[in-house]
Design a protein around this motif. Sequence first.
Motif, short mmCIF file in Angstrom:
data_model
loop_
_atom_site.label_atom_id
_atom_site.label_comp_id
_atom_site.label_asym_id
_atom_site.label_seq_id
_atom_site.Cartn_x
_atom_site.Cartn_y
_atom_site.Cartn_z
N LYS A 26 0.81 -1.22 0.00
CA LYS A 26 0.00 0.00 0.00
C LYS A 26 0.84 1.27 0.00
N ILE A 27 2.04 1.20 0.55
CA ILE A 27 2.90 2.38 0.66
C ILE A 27 4.15 2.14 -0.18
N PRO A 28 4.49 3.09 -1.06
CA PRO A 28 5.68 2.90 -1.89
C PRO A 28 6.97 2.98 -1.07
N ASN A 29 7.95 2.17 -1.45
CA ASN A 29 9.27 2.16 -0.81
C ASN A 29 9.19 1.92 0.69
N ALA A 30 8.30 1.02 1.09
CA ALA A 30 8.12 0.71 2.50
C ALA A 30 8.20 -0.78 2.73
N VAL A 31 8.61 -1.13 3.91
CA VAL A 31 8.71 -2.54 4.28
C VAL A 31 8.41 -2.67 5.78
N THR A 32 7.83 -3.81 6.14
CA THR A 32 7.59 -4.14 7.53
C THR A 32 8.48 -5.32 7.87
N ILE A 33 9.24 -5.19 8.94
CA ILE A 33 10.21 -6.22 9.33
C ILE A 33 9.89 -6.65 10.75
N LYS A 34 9.70 -7.95 10.94
CA LYS A 34 9.49 -8.49 12.27
C LYS A 34 10.79 -9.15 12.71
N ILE A 35 11.32 -8.69 13.84
CA ILE A 35 12.57 -9.21 14.37
C ILE A 35 12.26 -9.97 15.65
#
Length: 148
Positions: A26-35
């Motif tokens: 949905k958002i350009p140049n974005a990422v969600t990272i779960k650590i």
Amino acid sequence: MNAINRYELFVLEDGEKPVEIIEDTKIPNAVTIKIFKQDHTLASMVRSELLATPCVLFAGYKVPHPLEPAFVLKIQTDGSQPPVQVLENVCTSLIATFSKLADQFKREFSARELDIQVEEDPYGPVGTNSTSGAGVWGAGNRRDYLDF
């Protein structure tokens, strides 16, 4: 008690991955990272370093549940670099910073054990930073609310 065993907070199980990357559609140049197996300590440091990077538009984290040893990191860049590459650069920078800190710490305490004087102050000049004038804690424009 509801709390899990302490070793389970930091030790990865066999086959358990430490990081999960989810591309944001949905958002350009974005990422969600779960650590996994980390907490606020690492999350806050990474977020602060990300926000100090010029190409980062947004960086934030949340801990989904206090009993779950994991955090979710959200990164959005301006498109000049991919978010995952920016995260790798920030992690490399943090590792270098902590290596330098460990070397200074070891040098200071080995000098105290030998009871010799170190000629230069390992913590830099008192009062202001000679290169930026930002003070002992600041490093030029890389300041956030945690700097004194």
